[in-house]
Design a protein around this motif. Structure first.
Motif, short mmCIF file in Angstrom:
data_model
loop_
_atom_site.label_atom_id
_atom_site.label_comp_id
_atom_site.label_asym_id
_atom_site.label_seq_id
_atom_site.Cartn_x
_atom_site.Cartn_y
_atom_site.Cartn_z
N PHE A 78 1.00 -1.05 -0.33
CA PHE A 78 0.47 -0.17 -0.08
C PHE A 78 1.08 1.36 0.49
CE2 PHE A 78 -3.42 -3.05 0.97
CZ PHE A 78 -4.42 -2.25 0.37
N SER A 79 2.04 1.30 0.48
CA SER A 79 3.25 2.30 0.69
C SER A 79 3.21 2.77 -0.39
CB SER A 79 3.70 2.20 1.75
OG SER A 79 3.06 2.16 3.15
N HIS A 80 4.06 0.66 -1.05
CA HIS A 80 4.36 1.99 -3.17
C HIS A 80 3.07 2.06 -3.91
CE1 HIS A 80 7.28 0.90 -6.24
NE2 HIS A 80 6.44 0.47 -6.23
N VAL A 81 1.64 1.81 -3.44
CA VAL A 81 1.02 1.64 -4.74
C VAL A 81 0.97 3.77 -3.88
CG1 VAL A 81 -1.42 2.14 -5.03
CG2 VAL A 81 0.15 -0.27 -4.83
N GLU A 82 1.20 3.87 -2.85
CA GLU A 82 0.79 5.21 -2.44
C GLU A 82 1.63 5.94 -2.90
OE1 GLU A 82 -2.12 7.26 1.23
OE2 GLU A 82 0.06 6.71 1.31
N GLN A 83 2.96 6.28 -2.69
CA GLN A 83 3.48 6.86 -3.45
C GLN A 83 3.73 7.06 -5.10
OE1 GLN A 83 7.37 4.74 -3.46
NE2 GLN A 83 8.54 6.62 -2.34
N LEU A 84 3.31 5.93 -5.65
CA LEU A 84 2.47 6.24 -6.91
C LEU A 84 1.83 6.75 -7.39
CD1 LEU A 84 3.97 2.90 -7.99
CD2 LEU A 84 5.65 5.34 -7.92
N PHE A 85 0.61 7.08 -6.30
CA PHE A 85 -0.55 7.24 -6.89
C PHE A 85 -0.97 8.53 -6.34
CE2 PHE A 85 -0.09 3.63 -9.04
CZ PHE A 85 -0.35 3.78 -10.72
N SER A 86 -0.95 9.00 -4.88
CA SER A 86 -1.50 9.54 -4.15
C SER A 86 -3.48 9.32 -3.92
CB SER A 86 -0.59 11.25 -4.73
OG SER A 86 1.14 11.27 -4.84
N PRO A 87 -3.05 8.58 -4.16
CA PRO A 87 -4.99 8.26 -3.95
C PRO A 87 -5.97 8.91 -2.70
CG PRO A 87 -4.00 6.31 -3.16
CD PRO A 87 -2.78 7.41 -3.76
N ASP A 88 -6.43 9.44 -3.07
CA ASP A 88 -7.06 10.61 -1.73
C ASP A 88 -8.02 8.87 -1.15
OD1 ASP A 88 -7.04 12.93 -2.52
OD2 ASP A 88 -7.72 12.40 -4.45
#
Length: 246
Positions: free
Chosen positions: A191-201
């Motif tokens: 999840f941290s990796h995906v958040e780093q790539l896409f910065s979802p709300d």
């Protein structure tokens, strides 16, 4: 007269599910039929099982189909959790011939995300919304201000030198006998990796395991809002049904 019900078929690496859906509420108005995905999941075997799921509900008419891989213009473009024989197959045409009914298809996580954005946890949410489904693999659906960016397949990202879904899917947890705490550490990295790539709300977490969201979501720390899918294991069915009438 406006269509009020439609059929959703959700083909997965482990099970093939389906049911008749009330398009206004997302509720199933038939029994939810689930049959094991045949192994190997060849084209003919999957078509037979899918037809059996539809037949058990007594449905006759158009079908929406969610499929575990990239689907573009009805053609399968990847098959990580199903037999390679599906690569390049025209899913919509083959299933329509088998069912003798019109078929519309899309990626399974995209279907789940569509359902959650229309009728579930994503209703009214603008910005960047990421749906992640934890099952045989990890599926992903990306929405920007409510519009789907299809076929993202983010379960195949590499995290810590391995394909993410090989270590962090619900199937990986069961296969390796991981506690929720041990699994939570792997989910955190993903999840941290995906958040780093896409910065979802907003992250919406689906798949059958989402019914136990209280066991693992509190173990994940992200900046975005993090919620379980409201439609739980039926998200793919509901999204496929919605797609069938678009």
């Amino acid at each position: 007269m406006r269509v009020r019900t439609a059929f959703g078929l959700d083909i997965g690496g482990t099970g093939i599910k389906g049911g008749v859906v009330d398009l206004a509420s997302g509720d199933l108005v038939s029994e939810r039929v689930r049959l094991d995905t045949p192994q190997p999941a060849t084209v003919a075997a999957v078509l037979d099982t899918a037809a059996a799921v539809v037949a058990q509900t007594g449905w006759s008419g158009p079908v929406g189909c969610a499929f575990p891989g990239v689907v573009k213009d009805g053609v399968v473009g990847s098959a990580a959790n199903i037999d390679d024989e599906w690569l390049g197959e025209h899913l919509e045409q083959r299933l329509a011939e088998r069912l003798n009914a019109p078929v519309r298809s899309l990626n399974d996580a995209d279907a789940a995300g569509l359902a959650e954005m229309r009728l579930g946890a994503g209703v009214g949410r603008d910005g960047v919304v990421m749906m992640l489904t934890l099952g045989t693999g990890i599926g992903s659906a990306l929405f920007v201000d409510g519009r789907l960016v299809p076929n993202t397949e983010l379960g195949h990202l590499e995290v810590d030198g391995a394909v993410a879904e090989s270590r962090a899917s619900a199937a990986a947890r069961e296969r390796e006998g991981l506690s929720y705490e041990e699994w939570g550490l792997r989910l955190q990295r993903y999840f941290s990796h995906v958040e780093q790539l896409f910065s979802p709300d907003l992250f919406i977490v689906g798949g059958g395991i989402s019914r136990k969201a209280d066991r693992f979501l509190p173990l994940i720390s992200v900046r975005a809002d993090l919620v379980p899918a409201r439609l739980r294991q039926n998200s793919g069915i509901v999204g496929a049904a919605l797609h069938s009438v678009e």
